[in-house]
Design an enzyme around this catalytic site. Structure first.
Site, PDB file in Angstrom:
ATOM      1  CE  LYS A  42     -26.846 -18.987   8.627  1.00  0.00           C
ATOM      2  NZ  LYS A  42     -25.637 -18.195   9.016  1.00  0.00           N
ATOM      3  CB  THR A  46     -19.472 -17.531   5.334  1.00  0.00           C
ATOM      4  OG1 THR A  46     -20.625 -16.843   5.823  1.00  0.00           O
ATOM      5  CG2 THR A  46     -18.227 -17.037   6.033  1.00  0.00           C
ATOM      6  CG  HIS A 102     -28.309 -12.438   2.179  1.00  0.00           C
ATOM      7  ND1 HIS A 102     -27.545 -13.472   1.691  1.00  0.00           N
ATOM      8  CD2 HIS A 102     -27.909 -12.246   3.468  1.00  0.00           C
ATOM      9  CE1 HIS A 102     -26.717 -13.880   2.658  1.00  0.00           C
ATOM     10  NE2 HIS A 102     -26.910 -13.147   3.720  1.00  0.00           N
ATOM     11  NE  ARG A 124     -27.290 -25.785   3.768  1.00  0.00           N
ATOM     12  CZ  ARG A 124     -26.817 -25.591   4.995  1.00  0.00           C
ATOM     13  NH1 ARG A 124     -26.758 -24.372   5.492  1.00  0.00           N
ATOM     14  NH2 ARG A 124     -26.398 -26.610   5.708  1.00  0.00           N
ATOM     15  CB  SER A 132     -28.881 -23.135   8.125  1.00  0.00           C
ATOM     16  OG  SER A 132     -27.744 -22.347   8.356  1.00  0.00           O
ATOM     17  CB  THR A 221     -12.729 -23.216   1.520  1.00  0.00           C
ATOM     18  OG1 THR A 221     -12.489 -24.269   0.577  1.00  0.00           O
ATOM     19  CG2 THR A 221     -11.983 -21.967   1.101  1.00  0.00           C
ATOM     20  CG  PHE A 249     -21.594 -17.716  11.312  1.00  0.00           C
ATOM     21  CD1 PHE A 249     -22.591 -16.814  10.998  1.00  0.00           C
ATOM     22  CD2 PHE A 249     -20.863 -18.286  10.276  1.00  0.00           C
ATOM     23  CE1 PHE A 249     -22.868 -16.489   9.672  1.00  0.00           C
ATOM     24  CE2 PHE A 249     -21.126 -17.974   8.959  1.00  0.00           C
ATOM     25  CZ  PHE A 249     -22.125 -17.069   8.657  1.00  0.00           C
ATOM     26  NE  ARG A 251     -27.129 -25.021  12.288  1.00  0.00           N
ATOM     27  CZ  ARG A 251     -27.704 -26.204  12.050  1.00  0.00           C
ATOM     28  NH1 ARG A 251     -28.037 -26.978  13.051  1.00  0.00           N
ATOM     29  NH2 ARG A 251     -27.977 -26.609  10.814  1.00  0.00           N
TER      30      ARG A 251
HETATM   31  P1  A3P Z   1     -25.403 -24.685   9.138  1.00  0.00           P
HETATM   32  O1  A3P Z   1     -26.159 -23.737   9.995  1.00  0.00           O
HETATM   33  O2  A3P Z   1     -26.304 -25.713   8.504  1.00  0.00           O
HETATM   34  O3  A3P Z   1     -24.243 -25.313   9.807  1.00  0.00           O
HETATM   35  P2  A3P Z   1     -24.108 -18.344   5.294  1.00  0.00           P
HETATM   36  O4  A3P Z   1     -22.653 -18.175   5.178  1.00  0.00           O
HETATM   37  O5  A3P Z   1     -24.856 -18.143   4.028  1.00  0.00           O
HETATM   38  O6  A3P Z   1     -24.669 -17.576   6.448  1.00  0.00           O
HETATM   39  O7  A3P Z   1     -24.370 -19.889   5.587  1.00  0.00           O
HETATM   40  C1  A3P Z   1     -23.979 -20.474   6.790  1.00  0.00           C
HETATM   41  C2  A3P Z   1     -24.161 -21.964   6.677  1.00  0.00           C
HETATM   42  O8  A3P Z   1     -23.106 -22.477   5.843  1.00  0.00           O
HETATM   43  C3  A3P Z   1     -24.038 -22.667   8.016  1.00  0.00           C
HETATM   44  O9  A3P Z   1     -24.815 -23.856   7.889  1.00  0.00           O
HETATM   45  C4  A3P Z   1     -22.543 -22.950   8.052  1.00  0.00           C
HETATM   46  O10 A3P Z   1     -22.163 -23.939   8.943  1.00  0.00           O
HETATM   47  C5  A3P Z   1     -22.340 -23.392   6.603  1.00  0.00           C
HETATM   48  N1  A3P Z   1     -20.928 -23.330   6.187  1.00  0.00           N
HETATM   49  C6  A3P Z   1     -20.060 -22.315   6.318  1.00  0.00           C
HETATM   50  N2  A3P Z   1     -18.844 -22.654   5.864  1.00  0.00           N
HETATM   51  C7  A3P Z   1     -18.951 -23.933   5.426  1.00  0.00           C
HETATM   52  C8  A3P Z   1     -18.023 -24.863   4.860  1.00  0.00           C
HETATM   53  N3  A3P Z   1     -16.751 -24.538   4.657  1.00  0.00           N
HETATM   54  N4  A3P Z   1     -18.488 -26.080   4.530  1.00  0.00           N
HETATM   55  C9  A3P Z   1     -19.768 -26.420   4.733  1.00  0.00           C
HETATM   56  N5  A3P Z   1     -20.683 -25.589   5.266  1.00  0.00           N
HETATM   57  C10 A3P Z   1     -20.280 -24.360   5.613  1.00  0.00           C
END
Ligand code: A3P
Length: 289
Positions: A42, A46, A102, A124, A132, A221, A249, A251
């Protein structure tokens, strides 16, 4: 939905399917031209994946749509029933491969470091990362039920979550970054200055894209565009694994969201514990969080 079980590997909680093939994972043979994206869950995995894919494809989004993110970038230690093992996918992938993990550094298959693979680590801030992760565990049957917010808060502080303690994870990779080709990035910087951070990734990958391509990458992105992109928003994962009606996902994608969840008492407890666990490290996070 039925939840996955977890077990310990060298003191770190992992989903049991990972534990079942741990020896194979540990002996994974990296190749020198593998690129590895590494994160605590998190932290922006992604997001980093999408940026890397767009850089690899010179800013052409159409070429990034060959498969959803979770299939494009096998997650070497992750397997859930009904999705082929990330390890098997990685082994079958043509080179040059981009993989993700991870794993805390001490559990990383040694060949990644031995072969000198380039690694991009995204970190983060702990509080947003916790919030998250809590929401993600609620919607994802491939991880244990997080319990109540109060319970999860304690589990996170004790490192009793999959892939272990956030503090140890970010510190471990931070300590390794000067010895190995690791680009260490921060979610908060990416949010604040995407162009600067994307350029860092581009240079690290040995690519040289023009301004036009960079602008396209920034656009595609961004949170709002990725949230709508079925190749990036995890909506293609079977519904019995990820239930986006519980929590999407994609969020919020913001910095400082923890303020809506932490009580004053929790915040004090968190800060006190943080100070102790982060003592002595040169790693610091954006103070405005
Ligand atoms: P939140 O739950 O705080 O919204 P991972 O990809 O490591 O699982 O992380 C997911 C987190 O990254 C989520 O956070 C998601 O919304 C956020 N995220 C994914 N793409 C993003 C983007 N382009 N800009 C900002 N945050 C992003």
């Amino acid at each position: 939905n039925e939840r996955i079980d977890v077990d310990y590997i060298k003191g770190i909680l992992q989903p049991t399917p990972t534990c079942a093939i741990w020896d194979e994972i540990w002996n994974f043979q990296a190749k020198p031209d593998d690129l590895l994206i590494s994160t605590y869950p998190k932290a922006g995995t992604t997001w980093t994946q999408e940026i890397v894919d767009m850089i690899e494809n010179d800013g052409n989004i159409e070429k990034c749509k060959r498969a959803p993110t979770h299939l494009r970038f096998p997650f070497i230690e992750w397997i859930v029933p009904s999705i082929p093992s990330g390890l098997a996918q990685a082994n079958a992938m043509p080179s040059p491969r981009t993989l993700k993990t991870h794993l805390p550094i001490q559990l990383l298959p040694p060949s990644f470091l031995e072969k000198g693979c380039k690694i991009i680590y995204m970190a983060r801030n702990a509080k947003d990362n916790l919030v998250s992760y809590y929401h993600f565990q609620k919607m994802n049957a491939a991880l244990p039920d997080p319990g109540t917010w109060e319970e999860y808060f304690e589990d996170f502080l004790e490192g009793k979550v999959c892939w272990g303690s956030w503090h140890d994870h970010v510190k471990g990779w931070w300590d390794a970054k000067d010895k190995y080709p690791i680009l260490y990035l921060f979610y908060e910087d990416m949010k604040k200055s995407p162009k600067c951070e994307i350029r860092k990734i581009m240079e690290f990958m040995g690519k040289n894209l023009d301004e036009d391509a960079l602008d396209k990458i920034i656009y595609h992105t961004s949170f709002d565009i990725m949230k709508k992109n079925p190749m990036a928003n995890y909506t293609s994962v079977p519904g019995e694994i990820m239930d986006h009606s519980v929590s999407p996902f994609m969020r919020k994608g913001s910095v400082g969201d923890w303020k809506s969840y932490f009580t004053v008492a929790q915040n004090e407890r968190f800060d006190k514990d943080y100070k102790k666990k982060m003592m002595g490290t040169t790693l610091t996070f954006c103070s405005s969080v």
